[in-house]
Design a protein around this motif. Structure first.
Motif, PDB file in Angstrom:
ATOM      1  N   SER A  82      -2.823  17.607  -9.634  1.00  0.00           N
ATOM      2  CA  SER A  82      -1.972  17.431  -8.455  1.00  0.00           C
ATOM      3  C   SER A  82      -2.789  17.005  -7.237  1.00  0.00           C
ATOM      4  O   SER A  82      -2.315  16.216  -6.419  1.00  0.00           O
ATOM      5  CB  SER A  82      -1.239  18.727  -8.127  1.00  0.00           C
ATOM      6  N   ALA A  92      -1.888  13.792  -5.329  1.00  0.00           N
ATOM      7  CA  ALA A  92      -1.559  13.838  -3.907  1.00  0.00           C
ATOM      8  C   ALA A  92      -2.469  12.908  -3.111  1.00  0.00           C
ATOM      9  O   ALA A  92      -2.050  12.320  -2.116  1.00  0.00           O
ATOM     10  CB  ALA A  92      -1.682  15.269  -3.390  1.00  0.00           C
ATOM     11  N   LEU A 106      -0.920   9.552  -3.498  1.00  0.00           N
ATOM     12  CA  LEU A 106       0.306   9.488  -2.683  1.00  0.00           C
ATOM     13  C   LEU A 106      -0.040   9.341  -1.198  1.00  0.00           C
ATOM     14  O   LEU A 106       0.546   8.521  -0.491  1.00  0.00           O
ATOM     15  CB  LEU A 106       1.118  10.773  -2.860  1.00  0.00           C
ATOM     16  N   GLY A 107      -0.991  10.181  -0.751  1.00  0.00           N
ATOM     17  CA  GLY A 107      -1.389  10.144   0.657  1.00  0.00           C
ATOM     18  C   GLY A 107      -1.942   8.781   1.036  1.00  0.00           C
ATOM     19  O   GLY A 107      -1.680   8.262   2.122  1.00  0.00           O
ATOM     20  N   ALA A 117       1.565  13.863   1.968  1.00  0.00           N
ATOM     21  CA  ALA A 117       1.267  14.663   0.768  1.00  0.00           C
ATOM     22  C   ALA A 117       0.365  15.849   1.073  1.00  0.00           C
ATOM     23  O   ALA A 117      -0.089  16.527   0.159  1.00  0.00           O
ATOM     24  CB  ALA A 117       0.613  13.774  -0.289  1.00  0.00           C
ATOM     25  N   LEU A 122       1.214  19.231  -0.420  1.00  0.00           N
ATOM     26  CA  LEU A 122       0.991  19.230  -1.867  1.00  0.00           C
ATOM     27  C   LEU A 122      -0.481  19.518  -2.153  1.00  0.00           C
ATOM     28  O   LEU A 122      -0.820  20.264  -3.080  1.00  0.00           O
ATOM     29  CB  LEU A 122       1.407  17.874  -2.447  1.00  0.00           C
ATOM     30  N   ILE A 123      -1.361  18.934  -1.341  1.00  0.00           N
ATOM     31  CA  ILE A 123      -2.807  19.188  -1.505  1.00  0.00           C
ATOM     32  C   ILE A 123      -3.086  20.685  -1.413  1.00  0.00           C
ATOM     33  O   ILE A 123      -3.787  21.252  -2.251  1.00  0.00           O
ATOM     34  CB  ILE A 123      -3.608  18.445  -0.416  1.00  0.00           C
TER      35      ILE A 123
END
Lengths: 267, 525
Positions: free
Chosen positions: B211, B215, B218-219, B422, B425-426
């Motif tokens: 993840s 992430a 995504l970021g 994100a 999420l991190i």
């Protein structure tokens, strides 16, 4: 307070030197009494070093984690504390010469550095500092003990020297030390990321010290996977622990040649 | 003795990899490679080597590495530092931008894939083994398991298999084991496990790692950042990046310790959304302003000049701060400058006005006395300035049809702006990673089997019905399957000995004499 800190450091330094001699005498001269003496001196040295760092904290108003002297002292402190934990748990003094040797070397290094107490520069004014570097103290101390155990494991091949701890115990201590150090190193990296996110809006910047700490964590991950592999457990995993401590030292002394965002914590 | 229950001695071996082991199909070979822990170790080692190279070899800043021309120009630095042939070798290996290279990102991608495949491969087996562990194991497990112990109690001790089983349950229950008693003919047995959910920690940890990498992607895709965002005191600047935000710096303050090191930098910022004030805060290095995920960080600062320009009709066409954030060097001089533009014709500005000051008060600049700025005004498509003029504070000059006034000196706030959708999420992924690690190593799954058989006295020979309880020897065996875990080996030994102690105590109570237990502890794995 600053004066007290210097005196306590000097006393801790001398006491640890005596403890190291005691452990050497215990191991090489096979003197049980020397071992008991060494343990007493190590506890005293730990208490004095705690007092020294505590006095710095009080005198400066910030955690003693802001220059290389303070960090070298804290590194030694972490090593002594982890070592004493294992000595107590396993009632084993045979690792003392190696582990306290590392801690003493770190104190020798610290004693060559300027010990002045600096005010906290703007970039470090964040309470994350305490747990960020605190995690490093725990993980580096435990990595140092894992290194001591692994080095003795490699020397005491097939338990050939009765005066060294047996290999299975050394292997277990190395493993336990990594179980402590591995999550602590992860916390170090994560708290660094949290801090970087606060200060610069990015959680990861491939800063040299940051990447060196990541290399350390990755090697520890390899160690943990290797232990479960047939044919790796033992000599090979011990070599991984030696390399791991190399990575720790590289990260620690990286301030001298790496540059980057951690240079403010240099000399 | 009949074998019951499971057919597998090692419940944790995933069935999928076993089933595929014989195949030579490309997909299956790839699958096996990706599920191999050794391959994962190799990947981690390669990544560690890459990261180490990126630490040792100087790295081009990301904005330089992104542009081929600036990267080509930047290459002069490593040439000066390492000399040939090293500079070229490092260049050929693409070591100046390790973290952006295809090979490094490829390694991360393959590692991610490997972690995912490993997890998917092992998850069903582990879930089954945690939820429905193999309680009833065949008797041969007690002969072959890597960890095993065996004790026997003579018939004279009056111990029955059931009593031995109860003592084992007592000891293991105290050690926080979950217990499932079972029977195999006349034999009494117990399955015991502890921390069975700790096994899931490995998933938590690996899902966390994947993840984090996800992430990060995504970021990178949906976030943005700007490192050199300069806002002069009293000025407002649009944030851009598709937002309707703008930011104003009310004031910038810098303070120092007597030794000259920085004590505090702070900017008072106001954020506007569509012109409406929505946030206001004094930001510091470690205390940014966050508005809807867009973060404003105090990063640097520098001089700014407040300028006012009137056109030929006397109308004010420019009145704003100019951040002098560019470093200009040349001719042995070091200066700071910034620029603004005036007018617009065919979409292009008619004039570009550079405002330049000496970089340091301590270094006198013959052309620019203290308290003055130097204007260098460029007309379109001209490489050299049409006009250069030194302008003291508070004075005006008529230049190229405009009246320029240097109102006063100010400072600018250098900000870093960032937006990372994100980021939470991190943090969740990091927490999962650490909690998973702690669960796996501090709450490791422990699992063992105990079996007590009543063995007919050897002299009396085998007895189909099983001899009368009080006339049989009791053979107590304990076994565990472990993955070369020294810590468990040690605990196993302790547990086995304390079970024996309890049974022996009972035996001596029964017989009135110390029992003759014969411990046989298996060698460690």
């Amino acid at each position: 307070m600053a004066e007290l800190s210097y005196y306590a450091f000097a006393a801790s330094f001398i006491t640890l030197g005596v403890a190291l001699l005691g452990y050497l005498w215990f191991t090489l001269g096979r003197q049980k009494g020397a071992g008991r003496l060494a343990t007493v001196f190590t506890y005293n040295s730990a208490a004095l070093l705690t007092a020294s760092l505590g006095a710095r904290w009080v005198a400066s108003g910030h955690a003693p984690y802001t220059n290389q002297f303070e960090f070298a002292s804290s590194f030694a402190w972490g090593t002594i504390a982890t070592y004493l934990y294992f000595e107590g748990k396993y009632r084993l003094k045979g690792m003392g010469a190696a582990a306290i040797g590392v801690a003493f070397a770190m104190l020798i290094y610290a004693s060559t550095l300027p010990a002045r107490i600096d005010p906290l520069i703007a970039a470090l004014q964040n309470d994350i500092l305490i747990i960020h570097v605190g995690s490093a103290v725990i993980s580096y101390g435990a990595f140092a003990c894992a290194f001591a155990a692994a080095a003795l494991y490699l020397i005491n091949r097939e338990d050939r020297y009765a005066w060294l701890p047996p290999q299975d115990v050394l292997d277990e201590i190395g493993y336990k030390a990594i179980i402590i150090a591995f999550p602590a190193q992860a916390m170090l990296l994560i708290l660094g990321a949290v801090w970087a996110h606060t200060a610069w809006g990015r959680y990861w910047g491939w800063d040299p010290k940051e990447t060196a700490a990541l290399v350390t964590w990755l090697i520890a991950a390899i160690y943990l996977h290797a232990r479960a592999q047939r044919g790796w457990h033992g000599t090979r995993t011990s070599w991984i622990l030696i390399a791991l401590f190399g990575a720790v030292l590289f990260t620690f002394f990286g301030n001298y040649f790496l540059g980057g965002l951690h240079t403010y914590s240099g000399l | 003795m009949a074998e019951v229950g499971a057919t597998s001695l090692v419940p944790d071996v995933p069935s999928i990899s076993k089933a595929r082991a014989g195949s030579t199909d490309l997909f299956d070979r790839l699958w096996r490679l990706l599920t191999s822990v050794r391959f994962a170790m190799l990947l981690i080692a390669l990544i560690a080597t890459g990261v180490l190279a990126g630490t040792l070899v100087m790295q081009a800043p990301p904005d330089v590495a992104a542009s081929p021309t600036s990267f080509a120009g930047w290459l002069a630095r490593p040439r000066a530092k390492y000399g040939e042939p090293w500079a070229s070798i490092f260049g050929a290996l693409d070591l100046y931008r390790v973290f952006g290279t295809l090979w490094f990102r490829g390694l991360l991608a393959v590692l991610t894939l490997s972690v995912v495949v490993c997890t998917v491969n092992r998850m069903p087996g582990i879930i089954t083994s945690v939820r429905r562990p193999v309680v009833r194991v065949p008797e041969r497990l007690f002969e072959r398991a890597p960890l095993r112990a065996e004790f026997s109690y003579p018939a004279a001790s009056g111990i029955s298999a059931e009593q031995a089983q109860l003592q084992a349950i007592k000891v293991l229950g105290t050690a926080r084991f979950r217990l499932i008693p079972w029977e195999d003919g006349a034999a009494r047995a117990v399955f015991a496990d502890r921390n069975r959910f700790g096994k899931y920690g490995t998933f938590l940890n690996h899902i966390g790692i994947v993840s984090i990498l996800g992430a990060a992607v995504l970021g990178g895709a949906f976030g943005w950042r700007e490192d050199g965002f300069m806002v002069p005191e009293g000025s407002t600047r649009p944030v851009g990046h598709g937002t309707s935000l703008s930011v104003r710096s009310e004031e910038f303050v810098d303070e120092y310790y007597p030794s000259g090191t920085a004590k505090d930098f702070r900017s008072e910022l106001v954020v506007f959304d569509d012109g409406q004030e929505v946030a206001r805060k004094i930001i510091r290095v470690n205390d940014p302003l966050d508005y809807g995920g867009v973060r404003f960080h105090q990063a640097f600062f520098g001089p700014a000049a407040m300028m006012r320009v009137r056109n030929a009709e006397g109308k004010v066409v420019f009145e704003d701060g100019v951040a002098l954030g560019y470093e200009l060097t040349g001719g042995g001089l070091s200066r700071n400058g910034g620029f603004f533009t005036l007018g617009k014709r065919n979409g292009l500005p008619t004039l570009a006005v550079w405002v330049v000051v000496p970089a340091s008060q301590r270094q006198p600049d013959a052309d620019i006395p203290a308290g003055s700025v130097r204007l260098e005004i460029f007309e379109p498509r001209q490489a050299r300035p049409s006009v250069m003029e030194t302008l003291p504070q508070g004075e005006t000059r008529e230049l190229l049809g405009h009246t320029f006034e240097f109102v006063r000196e100010r400072q600018f706030s250098g900000l870093q702006l960032s937006y990372n959708p994100a980021i939470n999420l991190i943090w969740f992924a990091c927490a999962a990673m650490v909690l998973g690690t702690i669960a796996v190593f501090n709450f490791p799954l422990r699992r063992l089997w105990v079996r007590a058989d009543e063995v007919p006295n050897e002299r009396s020979g085998p007895n189909e019905q099983g001899a009368g309880v009080s006339y049989a020897n009791v053979r107590l065996r304990i076994a565990a399957v472990t993955n070369r875990d020294v810590l468990f080996a040690r605990e196993f030994e302790k547990l086995a000995l304390s079970i024996d102690k309890e049974v022996s105590r009972l035996a001596s109570d029964n017989a009135g004499t110390p029992a003759q237990a014969v411990p046989v502890l298996a060698a460690k794995a």
